[in-house]
Design a protein around this motif. Structure first.
Motif, short mmCIF file in Angstrom:
data_model
loop_
_atom_site.label_atom_id
_atom_site.label_comp_id
_atom_site.label_asym_id
_atom_site.label_seq_id
_atom_site.Cartn_x
_atom_site.Cartn_y
_atom_site.Cartn_z
N CYS A 149 96.62 -15.92 -64.78
CA CYS A 149 97.68 -15.78 -63.61
C CYS A 149 97.45 -14.99 -62.64
O CYS A 149 98.39 -14.89 -61.55
CB CYS A 149 99.10 -15.55 -64.45
SG CYS A 149 99.13 -14.16 -65.11
N CYS A 150 96.46 -13.72 -62.80
CA CYS A 150 96.39 -12.80 -61.70
C CYS A 150 94.91 -12.79 -61.15
O CYS A 150 94.21 -13.64 -61.62
CB CYS A 150 96.77 -11.60 -62.09
SG CYS A 150 95.67 -10.66 -63.12
N GLY A 151 94.82 -12.57 -60.11
CA GLY A 151 93.58 -12.25 -59.33
C GLY A 151 93.64 -13.15 -58.07
O GLY A 151 94.62 -14.04 -57.89
N MET A 152 92.61 -12.79 -57.26
CA MET A 152 92.65 -13.43 -55.90
C MET A 152 92.54 -15.01 -56.03
O MET A 152 93.05 -15.65 -55.00
CB MET A 152 91.70 -12.94 -55.10
CG MET A 152 91.80 -13.04 -53.42
SD MET A 152 93.36 -12.28 -52.78
CE MET A 152 92.79 -11.08 -51.94
N ASP A 153 92.02 -15.45 -57.03
CA ASP A 153 91.86 -17.19 -56.94
C ASP A 153 93.26 -17.62 -57.32
O ASP A 153 93.28 -18.88 -57.26
CB ASP A 153 90.74 -17.33 -58.13
CG ASP A 153 90.85 -16.82 -59.33
OD1 ASP A 153 91.78 -16.07 -59.63
OD2 ASP A 153 90.25 -17.27 -60.13
N ALA A 154 94.30 -16.74 -57.67
CA ALA A 154 95.68 -17.31 -58.01
C ALA A 154 96.44 -16.98 -56.72
O ALA A 154 97.82 -17.31 -56.81
CB ALA A 154 96.22 -16.76 -59.10
N VAL A 155 95.90 -16.71 -55.66
CA VAL A 155 96.87 -16.23 -54.39
C VAL A 155 96.11 -17.33 -53.27
O VAL A 155 94.97 -17.05 -53.12
CB VAL A 155 96.57 -14.84 -54.18
CG1 VAL A 155 97.35 -14.55 -52.64
CG2 VAL A 155 96.87 -13.99 -55.27
N GLY A 156 97.35 -17.75 -52.54
CA GLY A 156 96.78 -18.74 -51.27
C GLY A 156 96.43 -18.10 -50.16
O GLY A 156 96.51 -16.77 -50.17
N GLU A 157 95.73 -18.67 -49.28
CA GLU A 157 95.34 -17.93 -47.90
C GLU A 157 96.58 -17.19 -47.36
O GLU A 157 96.56 -16.35 -46.71
CB GLU A 157 94.76 -18.90 -47.03
CG GLU A 157 93.85 -18.23 -45.94
CD GLU A 157 92.91 -19.43 -45.29
OE1 GLU A 157 92.20 -18.96 -44.42
OE2 GLU A 157 93.19 -20.59 -45.84
N ASP A 158 97.68 -17.81 -47.57
CA ASP A 158 98.96 -17.36 -46.78
C ASP A 158 99.71 -16.48 -47.78
O ASP A 158 100.91 -16.11 -47.63
CB ASP A 158 99.76 -18.43 -46.58
CG ASP A 158 100.32 -19.35 -47.86
OD1 ASP A 158 99.79 -18.93 -48.82
OD2 ASP A 158 101.08 -20.14 -47.64
N MET A 159 99.18 -15.63 -48.85
CA MET A 159 99.54 -14.84 -49.72
C MET A 159 100.44 -15.38 -50.70
O MET A 159 101.23 -14.81 -51.43
CB MET A 159 100.28 -13.65 -48.97
CG MET A 159 99.28 -12.91 -48.12
SD MET A 159 100.01 -11.37 -47.61
CE MET A 159 99.32 -11.14 -46.13
N SER A 160 100.84 -16.83 -50.65
CA SER A 160 101.49 -17.34 -51.80
C SER A 160 100.91 -17.61 -53.00
O SER A 160 99.72 -17.59 -53.15
CB SER A 160 102.17 -18.66 -51.38
OG SER A 160 100.72 -19.68 -51.24
N SER A 161 101.65 -17.91 -54.07
CA SER A 161 101.04 -17.73 -55.63
C SER A 161 100.56 -19.33 -55.58
O SER A 161 101.34 -20.14 -55.23
CB SER A 161 102.05 -17.33 -56.55
OG SER A 161 101.37 -17.71 -57.86
N LEU A 162 99.43 -19.50 -56.42
CA LEU A 162 99.06 -20.80 -56.61
C LEU A 162 99.18 -21.19 -58.04
O LEU A 162 98.87 -22.11 -58.49
CB LEU A 162 97.54 -20.58 -56.45
CG LEU A 162 96.99 -20.72 -54.99
CD1 LEU A 162 95.28 -20.56 -54.63
CD2 LEU A 162 97.70 -21.53 -54.05
N VAL A 163 100.04 -20.20 -58.74
CA VAL A 163 100.32 -20.31 -60.17
C VAL A 163 101.83 -20.42 -59.96
O VAL A 163 102.37 -19.44 -59.99
CB VAL A 163 99.93 -19.26 -61.02
CG1 VAL A 163 100.24 -19.49 -62.64
CG2 VAL A 163 98.28 -19.02 -60.87
N PRO A 164 102.22 -21.64 -60.64
CA PRO A 164 103.77 -22.02 -60.70
C PRO A 164 104.38 -20.62 -61.53
O PRO A 164 104.01 -20.48 -62.53
CB PRO A 164 103.91 -23.33 -61.34
CG PRO A 164 102.51 -23.85 -60.93
CD PRO A 164 101.58 -22.63 -61.14
#
Lengths: 344, 140
Positions: free
Chosen positions: A147-162
């Motif tokens: 749930c953490c790490g840059m691969d869980a963060v979108g290019e717009d800084m939003s979370s990619l993990v619900p």
């Protein structure tokens, strides 16, 4: 070396040597602006040759840059953009925030995830310096990795993990980045000879003696808490602009329940690294890159760090490692170590 | 006689030794003289917090705020709000999109921060922190 302790000692030491924030050096063509910033001392030395601005004007400009960094990126200023972002507030990131995020994101992909400004919750789980009563178990590490790490963060800084919100920490790049901001300002007013020291270093041109700047590299030994007391060597540039940053680990590992742990957590695995690298000094065109790559080297260890530096034409490096109980070193071909101190 | 001479000699020798010790630079000073700066090890120690906690207790210029604004929106609404509130613009930063304002006497700093944060285009409002020379306060 304890960062906090080192900074405190650094302040005491420098306070003795520096009587004023703005003072002229022996050479009337140079000035130094200094003060406190980002938890430690900063010092900006520069030549005034061809510069129309006054030193107080330049000091005001440097202060405004540091103020912007503080109110944007500081994790200790609870009103900073970063702190409010991490607390889940709706924040409109300013240019600085967006730029350092984009840089960090690029570095994350470039380093295959070894440099990760979004892995803070993982580091927190281990407890910095392993001060937690209990170390995280495998399940905890796995869930944090998910749930953490840059691969869980979108290019717009939003979370990619619900259900998760990103938590960012730019400590591994912010000081270098700030040096570059000050450099850019000094360039804009015509300064060509400068030494910007804000915890990390950017230098360009020559010192008041007319020689390329000389930077001391601290020795990675336990108890080396006084800056300058135990230098490993002295690096001297060729006058071209570059960042100079040293990241390190202790020779001593922590032992808990019979297991050895180092300080550095590998954000790719979620566990402390196990390698012999004690310190990495990286020379790069920008201080932000030097800052990030020095951290990267400490994550990946001696062999990968050496290959990485050798393959990059724009980098030079100096690695100190533990070789069967004694310290050994490796320097890239272009790393100009002018003086190496005797090791005990 | 011999004892007095010896005492005198011992005193002079001790004074020379002390003077020499005082004027001899330490190993650290000698090392620092050789360099322009130090690339200090960026290492956390056992039990220490990660880098860069504020070095000293925070101090602020009383009644002064620094207000950052979005350059794409501009500062016109902000300046109107400042004027309406009776505050005075004391500094317009050249290198960042921000202004420093002096609040009217008697106004609550925290309440005013909330007020300006609601103005169109305002990104951030903060107290004006001291950036003192070498850890000390700047001249006021």
């Amino acid at each position: 070396m304890g960062r906090l302790t080192a900074k405190t000692l650094s302040m005491l030491l420098c306070a003795v040597f520096s009587a004023a924030a703005v003072s002229c050096m022996k050479d009337p063509g140079y000035a130094v602006v200094s003060g406190t910033a980002q938890g430690g001392l900063y010092s900006v030395k520069f030549s005034l040759d061809g510069v129309s601005r006054t030193v107080p004007e330049i000091r005001g400009a440097v202060d405004s840059i540091l103020h912007l960094v503080d109110t944007t990126l500081s994790g200790y200023n609870r009103k900073s953009q970063l702190s409010r972002f991490n607390a889940g507030e709706q924040v409109v990131p300013n240019d600085l925030f967006r730029d350092i995020f984009a840089l960090s994101r690029n570095l994350y992909y470039e380093t295959g995830g070894a440099f990760d400004v979004a892995a803070g919750p993982l580091f927190d789980a281990w407890g910095f310096g392993f001060t937690q009563d209990s170390l995280p178990d495998g399940h905890t590490v796995d869930s944090l990795l998910a749930c953490c790490g840059m691969d869980a963060v979108g290019e717009d800084m939003s979370s990619l993990v619900p259900g998760q919100r990103p938590v960012l920490n730019f400590n591994a790049v912010a000081q270098g980045y700030t040096c570059d901001m000050v450099r850019d300002y000094l360039h804009s007013i015509g300064v060509r000879n400068m030494l910007v020291d804000i915890g990390e270093i950017y230098c360009e041109g020559v010192n008041p003696k007319g020689e390329p700047w000389r930077i001391g590299v601290d020795r990675p030994v336990d108890g080396n808490n006084q800056p300058g007391a135990d230098l490993d060597g002295i690096w001297q540039g060729d006058g071209s602009g570059c960042g100079v940053v040293t990241s390190g680990n202790y020779r001593k590992f922590y032992i808990k329940d019979g297991k050895k742990y180092s300080h550095t957590i590998d954000p790719r695995t979620g566990y402390p690294v196990r390698h012999s690298l004690l310190s990495a000094t990286v020379i790069a065109p920008d201080a932000a890159l030097a800052d990030a790559y020095a951290t990267y080297c400490m994550v990946v260890g001696l062999e990968e760090a050496r290959s990485f530096i050798e393959l990059r034409d724009d980098l030079e490096g100096y690695l100190i490692y533990d070789d069967g109980g004694r310290m050994a070193e490796w320097a890239s071909a272009g790393f100009n170590l002018t003086e190496r101190q005797e090791r005990q | 006689m011999m004892t007095r001479h010896f005492s005198l000699f011992a005193s002079i020798a001790a004074a020379v030794f002390v003077a020499a010790a005082c004027s001899t630079p330490s190993r650290t000073e000698r090392q620092l003289e050789k360099v322009d700066a130090l690339a200090e090890l960026d290492i956390p120690s056992e039990g220490a917090a990660p880098p860069v906690k504020p070095a000293s207790v925070e101090e602020f210029f009383p009644g002064t705020l620094v207000i950052s604004y979005d350059p794409t929106v501009g500062k016109s609404d902000l300046l109107k709000a400042v004027k309406k509130f009776g505050a005075e613009v004391v500094y317009e930063y050249e290198f960042i999109n921000a202004i420093a304002v002096k609040l009217p006497e008697g106004s609550s700093v925290d309440a005013t921060i909330s007020r300006f944060e609601k103005v169109n285009g305002v990104i951030h409002v903060s107290k004006d922190r001291f950036l003192g020379p070498d850890g000390g306060p700047v001249p006021r």
